[in-house]
Design a protein around this motif. Structure first.
Motif, mmCIF file in Angstrom:
data_model
loop_
_atom_site.group_PDB
_atom_site.id
_atom_site.type_symbol
_atom_site.label_atom_id
_atom_site.label_comp_id
_atom_site.label_asym_id
_atom_site.label_seq_id
_atom_site.Cartn_x
_atom_site.Cartn_y
_atom_site.Cartn_z
ATOM 1 N N SER A 3 7.990 -41.765 15.280
ATOM 2 C CA SER A 3 8.331 -41.426 16.675
ATOM 3 C C SER A 3 9.355 -42.391 17.254
ATOM 4 O O SER A 3 9.292 -42.762 18.431
ATOM 5 C CB SER A 3 7.066 -41.428 17.554
ATOM 6 N N LEU B 122 12.791 -42.894 25.293
ATOM 7 C CA LEU B 122 13.931 -42.095 25.719
ATOM 8 C C LEU B 122 14.716 -41.576 24.522
ATOM 9 O O LEU B 122 15.074 -40.392 24.466
ATOM 10 C CB LEU B 122 14.846 -42.933 26.620
ATOM 11 N N ASN C 142 12.532 -39.146 22.726
ATOM 12 C CA ASN C 142 11.954 -38.147 23.628
ATOM 13 C C ASN C 142 10.448 -38.026 23.403
ATOM 14 O O ASN C 142 9.891 -36.936 23.256
ATOM 15 C CB ASN C 142 12.634 -36.784 23.439
ATOM 16 N N TYR C 143 9.794 -39.172 23.400
ATOM 17 C CA TYR C 143 8.347 -39.238 23.165
ATOM 18 C C TYR C 143 7.713 -39.909 24.378
ATOM 19 O O TYR C 143 7.792 -41.127 24.537
ATOM 20 C CB TYR C 143 8.046 -40.029 21.888
ATOM 21 N N TRP C 144 7.058 -39.120 25.255
ATOM 22 C CA TRP C 144 6.575 -39.632 26.534
ATOM 23 C C TRP C 144 5.065 -39.548 26.680
ATOM 24 O O TRP C 144 4.543 -39.723 27.787
ATOM 25 C CB TRP C 144 7.229 -38.859 27.680
#
Length: 257
Positions: free
Chosen positions: A139, A217, A220-222
């Motif tokens: 990730s 960011l 794109n792993y939130w």
């Protein structure tokens, strides 16, 4: 007559002392631009090496490789760039240092912006040199210590405890006049290493919103990203109150910049 001449010479010496020019104030570039650039560069290098230690982890090393990489990278960057900016490279550190009087209030937001931009650059550099499958499998080096809502309290508490330890070392070792030491950069690095070895399995031992934000960011792993902001910032408030009210020397407790 001789006494009069002697008195004249003494008066002249006093006048010469009075008219000595005061040391000039550092140029605005040294006061404002250079510290922000140092924070940007230091955070970018720290995050890049930290992400690479996760993305390219050797099988069988467990948490040892990330712990050593993060700790050594942070200790070296603080030692090299600390005289320019203080070597924060972490929004939580900047908040705590400001609370104990070690950072001017006008520099707090510029430091945060520089650190977050450095985190993005560092994560981008790590992605650029990492094979795509390694990047996707990990990730992007983003923190994924929370897989379900039930884990949030433990992860949040772990982040608060570990960041409190780190910030206490920073504030007492680098800011507080009575306890600061030239070994502070290495103490900070050792603290990060110890925290990752001890608590990496609990929360990932982030302790740094910039370290969490950059990889999140880029990859794109939130998922549960807010935990890695709330924990360190709460720890900064706790350490600020602790040092101000109880642990700091008289100057640190009373002087608010």
């Amino acid at each position: 007559m001789a006494g009069a001449e002697c008195g004249h010479h003494r008066l002249q010496e006093v006048m010469n002392m009075d008219v000595k020019p005061k040391p000039s104030r550092p140029h605005w570039c040294e006061r404002c631009v250079q510290p922000c650039l140092a924070e940007l560069l230091g955070t970018a290098l720290f995050v890049c090496l930290g992400c690479l230690s996760v993305l390219e982890a050797v099988e069988g090393t467990g948490r040892l490789q990330p712990a050593l990489a993060h700790g050594l990278a942070l200790g070296v960057t603080v030692a090299v760039l600390g005289d320019i900016s203080g070597g924060h490279f972490n929004p939580a550190v900047s908040l705590a240092v400001w609370l104990v009087g070690g950072l001017n209030m006008t520099m707090l937001i510029p430091y945060w912006v520089s650190q977050l931009c450095g985190g993005m650059i560092g994560a981008g550099l790590a992605k650029a040199v990492t094979p795509g499958e390694h990047f996707g499998n990990a990730s992007g080096g983003a923190f994924g210590g929370v897989a379900a809502d039930e884990q949030v309290p433990a992860v949040l508490l772990g982040e608060i405890i570990m960041t409190t330890f780190l910030l206490l070392v920073v504030c007492m070792g680098a800011v507080n006049g009575k306890t600061k030491t030239p070994l502070a950069p290495f103490c900070v690095g050792f603290t990060v290493t110890a925290n990752i070895l001890a608590g990496g399995g609990v929360s990932g031992a982030c302790m740094n919103p910039a370290r969490a934000f950059g990889p999140a960011l880029v990859a794109n792993y939130w998922d549960y990203h807010w935990v890695y902001w709330v924990g360190p910032m709460v720890a900064a408030l706790l350490v600020g109150v602790l040092v101000r009210l109880l642990m700091g020397d008289q100057t640190t407790r009373l002087l608010l910049k």
